[in-house]
Design a protein around this motif. Structure first.
Motif, mmCIF file in Angstrom:
data_model
loop_
_atom_site.group_PDB
_atom_site.id
_atom_site.type_symbol
_atom_site.label_atom_id
_atom_site.label_comp_id
_atom_site.label_asym_id
_atom_site.label_seq_id
_atom_site.Cartn_x
_atom_site.Cartn_y
_atom_site.Cartn_z
ATOM 1 N N ALA A 273 3.346 -3.310 -35.990
ATOM 2 C CA ALA A 273 3.881 -2.037 -35.764
ATOM 3 C C ALA A 273 2.863 -1.276 -34.933
ATOM 4 C CB ALA A 273 3.806 -0.998 -37.045
ATOM 5 N N PRO A 274 1.631 -1.314 -34.763
ATOM 6 C CA PRO A 274 0.545 -0.981 -33.793
ATOM 7 C C PRO A 274 0.822 -1.646 -32.379
ATOM 8 C CG PRO A 274 -0.602 -1.640 -35.472
ATOM 9 C CD PRO A 274 0.810 -1.966 -35.795
ATOM 10 N N MET A 275 1.648 -2.858 -32.233
ATOM 11 C CA MET A 275 1.879 -3.262 -31.121
ATOM 12 C C MET A 275 3.060 -2.324 -30.449
ATOM 13 S SD MET A 275 1.539 -5.274 -28.287
ATOM 14 C CE MET A 275 0.424 -6.439 -28.873
ATOM 15 N N PHE A 276 4.076 -2.282 -31.325
ATOM 16 C CA PHE A 276 5.212 -1.597 -30.791
ATOM 17 C C PHE A 276 4.868 -0.256 -30.403
ATOM 18 C CE2 PHE A 276 7.847 -5.071 -32.908
ATOM 19 C CZ PHE A 276 8.263 -5.601 -32.099
ATOM 20 N N ALA A 277 3.812 0.245 -31.217
ATOM 21 C CA ALA A 277 3.642 1.654 -30.912
ATOM 22 C C ALA A 277 3.049 1.931 -29.660
ATOM 23 C CB ALA A 277 2.617 2.514 -31.940
ATOM 24 N N TRP A 278 1.876 0.802 -29.051
ATOM 25 C CA TRP A 278 1.288 0.835 -27.758
ATOM 26 C C TRP A 278 2.240 0.612 -26.766
ATOM 27 C CZ3 TRP A 278 -0.198 -1.599 -23.520
ATOM 28 C CH2 TRP A 278 -1.540 -1.363 -23.002
ATOM 29 N N ILE A 279 3.363 -0.263 -26.832
ATOM 30 C CA ILE A 279 4.375 -0.459 -25.856
ATOM 31 C C ILE A 279 4.899 1.086 -25.741
ATOM 32 C CG2 ILE A 279 6.438 -1.416 -25.738
ATOM 33 C CD1 ILE A 279 5.646 -3.802 -27.302
ATOM 34 N N ALA A 280 5.371 1.836 -26.678
ATOM 35 C CA ALA A 280 5.993 3.139 -26.424
ATOM 36 C C ALA A 280 4.995 4.241 -25.962
ATOM 37 C CB ALA A 280 6.406 3.655 -27.885
ATOM 38 N N ALA A 281 3.705 4.180 -26.208
ATOM 39 C CA ALA A 281 2.831 5.118 -25.820
ATOM 40 C C ALA A 281 2.598 4.710 -24.416
ATOM 41 C CB ALA A 281 1.560 4.873 -26.581
ATOM 42 N N HIS A 282 2.307 3.456 -23.959
ATOM 43 C CA HIS A 282 2.051 3.154 -22.379
ATOM 44 C C HIS A 282 3.299 2.838 -21.526
ATOM 45 C CE1 HIS A 282 -1.425 3.034 -24.789
ATOM 46 N NE2 HIS A 282 -2.153 2.918 -23.636
ATOM 47 N N ASN A 283 4.445 3.147 -21.954
ATOM 48 C CA ASN A 283 5.723 3.020 -21.124
ATOM 49 C C ASN A 283 5.676 1.490 -20.512
ATOM 50 O OD1 ASN A 283 7.945 3.581 -19.887
ATOM 51 N ND2 ASN A 283 7.167 4.246 -17.990
ATOM 52 N N VAL A 284 5.334 0.594 -21.699
ATOM 53 C CA VAL A 284 5.448 -0.813 -21.299
ATOM 54 C C VAL A 284 6.813 -1.336 -20.864
ATOM 55 C CG1 VAL A 284 4.894 -3.327 -22.114
ATOM 56 C CG2 VAL A 284 3.254 -1.671 -22.463
ATOM 57 N N GLY A 320 9.979 -17.015 -45.627
ATOM 58 C CA GLY A 320 9.043 -16.105 -46.163
ATOM 59 C C GLY A 320 8.519 -15.055 -45.350
ATOM 60 N N SER A 321 8.904 -14.843 -43.986
ATOM 61 C CA SER A 321 8.554 -14.061 -43.104
ATOM 62 C C SER A 321 8.683 -12.603 -43.736
ATOM 63 C CB SER A 321 9.265 -14.006 -41.899
ATOM 64 O OG SER A 321 9.073 -12.982 -41.028
ATOM 65 N N ARG A 322 7.585 -11.732 -43.520
ATOM 66 C CA ARG A 322 7.563 -10.503 -43.903
ATOM 67 C C ARG A 322 7.727 -9.505 -43.037
ATOM 68 N NH1 ARG A 322 8.277 -10.274 -48.949
ATOM 69 N NH2 ARG A 322 7.131 -8.172 -49.264
ATOM 70 N N VAL A 323 7.941 -9.879 -41.713
ATOM 71 C CA VAL A 323 8.377 -9.220 -40.667
ATOM 72 C C VAL A 323 9.512 -9.399 -40.076
ATOM 73 C CG1 VAL A 323 5.723 -9.497 -39.979
ATOM 74 C CG2 VAL A 323 7.393 -10.786 -38.797
ATOM 75 N N LEU A 324 10.360 -10.165 -40.199
ATOM 76 C CA LEU A 324 11.440 -10.603 -39.748
ATOM 77 C C LEU A 324 12.571 -9.348 -39.692
ATOM 78 C CD1 LEU A 324 13.658 -12.645 -37.896
ATOM 79 C CD2 LEU A 324 14.005 -13.238 -40.150
ATOM 80 N N ASP A 325 12.941 -8.811 -40.616
ATOM 81 C CA ASP A 325 13.979 -7.827 -40.642
ATOM 82 C C ASP A 325 13.504 -6.684 -39.985
ATOM 83 O OD1 ASP A 325 15.489 -9.320 -42.532
ATOM 84 O OD2 ASP A 325 14.625 -8.064 -44.322
ATOM 85 N N ARG A 326 12.172 -6.179 -39.938
ATOM 86 C CA ARG A 326 11.886 -4.937 -39.139
ATOM 87 C C ARG A 326 11.658 -5.540 -37.760
ATOM 88 N NH1 ARG A 326 7.057 -3.103 -43.476
ATOM 89 N NH2 ARG A 326 6.924 -5.473 -43.760
ATOM 90 N N TRP A 327 11.334 -6.646 -37.257
ATOM 91 C CA TRP A 327 11.275 -7.061 -36.184
ATOM 92 C C TRP A 327 12.694 -7.174 -35.387
ATOM 93 C CZ3 TRP A 327 8.030 -9.188 -32.191
ATOM 94 C CH2 TRP A 327 8.642 -9.878 -31.310
ATOM 95 N N GLN A 328 13.665 -7.647 -36.290
ATOM 96 C CA GLN A 328 15.159 -7.601 -35.658
ATOM 97 C C GLN A 328 15.352 -6.032 -35.628
ATOM 98 O OE1 GLN A 328 16.682 -10.124 -38.680
ATOM 99 N NE2 GLN A 328 17.345 -11.540 -36.857
ATOM 100 N N LEU A 329 15.169 -5.281 -36.465
ATOM 101 C CA LEU A 329 15.633 -3.782 -36.220
ATOM 102 C C LEU A 329 14.976 -2.946 -35.160
ATOM 103 C CD1 LEU A 329 17.140 -1.460 -37.619
ATOM 104 C CD2 LEU A 329 14.787 -0.926 -38.616
ATOM 105 N N THR A 330 13.608 -3.593 -34.770
ATOM 106 C CA THR A 330 12.977 -2.895 -33.749
ATOM 107 C C THR A 330 13.547 -3.486 -32.391
ATOM 108 O OG1 THR A 330 10.942 -2.707 -35.043
ATOM 109 C CG2 THR A 330 10.736 -2.376 -32.742
#
Length: 353
Positions: A273-284, A320-330
């Motif tokens: 989540a912080p990585m995706f926020a950094w991407i948005a904040a810095h127009n990556v 057992g991934s705890r990030v896959l669903d939110r990754w795909q959504l993002t």
């Protein structure tokens, strides 16, 4: 090699940047607020991502300039290589409507480049990339300012400039006839965004606006807070530098390593989540994620190769991934552009170039 006419090269000058556009905004750059998702880094893992998670905008691989490994033919490395299969042909054949992001390894050969001894290789590389008729983002001597590469700024700038001039259809030395500009290649100046070699300012490695299409950084999770802070602070400085120079920003290498395993409940909030926020904040405009089981690579798992390492398994789709669903959504949100005609339209690339 197809050579440009002397008159054509003269008229071309600094404006022949070799792509769909030749302005200071960069080449194959999506609009503001849009990001290309690029997945790496070896062919087997990339194929599994495509099947199990979904398509992305691009494929990430590595190649050596002095052997053209992974470009002339697939490269599987050797026993202690952190590699797996890297193949330009695999990307070209299996992933239509995508970009390739290529890390060009140049450790130990800068002097050879600067003496002109590898001009044939640079030209051949250009022809191999041209034949794909697909957009290529080429990281010339990736992580150029890192202590582990030991590139001096003077050597690096000279080598980068020579490669840029050759690929853009300019004579590198005023003697050798130039090749036709390789119009489907954009050049990426990629900083490690970390402690620099010799503690010199990262700007010492800058070759000049006219030779750079994208600016890239590495952004990883680190073992301790001081290293995390060093990476983020340098990344902020380079993001500011990219904006000042009118260059699109790419996260050229990124992964949480073993510190935020995807099977952990803390992985999403702690790193993704912080990585995706950094991407948005810095127009990556391009995010290159290394979706890799590092532990399967002999370099990190074989005691005979030194073993150790802190890379872990960063595949978002592991059981057992705890990030896959939110990754795909993002990555399926409006910000991200993925494989297909919409991608080429968004980055201004005509496949027949």
């Amino acid at each position: 090699m197809e050579r440009a006419s002397a008159l054509g090269a003269l008229l071309c000058g600094a404006l022949c940047l070799g792509g769909a556009t030749a302005d200071a905004a960069g080449r194959f750059e999506p609009p503001d607020g849009k990001t290309l998702l690029i997945v790496g880094q070896e062919a087997g893992e990339i194929g599994r991502y495509w099947k199990q998670v979904g398509p992305a905008a691009g494929y990430m691989l590595y190649a050596n300039l002095d052997t053209l490994s992974a470009l002339r033919e697939p490269w599987k490395g050797h026993l202690c290589a952190d590699s797996g299969l890297h193949s330009l042909q695999d990307w070209d054949k299996n992933y239509p409507g995508t970009v390739a992001q290529i890390g060009l390894y140049m450790v130990g050969i800068l002097d050879d480049i600067n003496r002109g001894e590898l001009d044939d290789y640079i030209e051949e590389m250009g022809e191999l990339l041209r034949k794909t008729k697909k957009p290529v983002l080429l990281r010339v001597g990736y992580e150029l300012d890192a202590g582990w590469n030991r590139y001096t700024p003077e050597q690096y700038v000279k080598a980068y400039t020579r490669i840029a001039r050759i690929l853009r259809g300019q004579s590198a030395d005023g003697k050798r006839a130039p090749i036709k500009p390789v119009n489907n290649v954009a050049l990426v100046w990629h900083s490690a965004a970390y402690l620099t070699y010799g503690e010199r300012p990262f700007t010492d490695w800058w070759p000049g606006d006219e030779y750079v299409d994208w600016i890239g950084i590495s952004l990883f999770a680190w073992k301790n807070e001081s290293d995390n802070k060093a990476n983020l602070e340098q990344a902020e400085k380079i993001a500011t530098f990219a904006k000042a120079h009118g260059k699109p920003l790419m996260i050229a290498e990124s992964a949480p390593k073993q510190y935020y395993p995807v099977t952990s409940d803390r992985a999403w909030d702690g790193w993704y989540a912080p990585m995706f926020a950094w991407i948005a904040a810095h127009n990556v405009k391009a995010f290159s994620y290394i979706n890799q089981d590092w532990n399967a690579q002999p370099m990190w798992s074989n005691v005979a190769c030194g073993g150790g390492g802190d890379w872990g398994d960063t595949r978002v789709q592991v059981p057992g991934s705890r990030v896959l669903d939110r990754w795909q959504l993002t990555v399926s949100s409006e910000r991200f552009i993925n494989q297909g005609d919409a991608l080429y339209k968004a980055i201004g690339f005509a496949p027949d170039r």
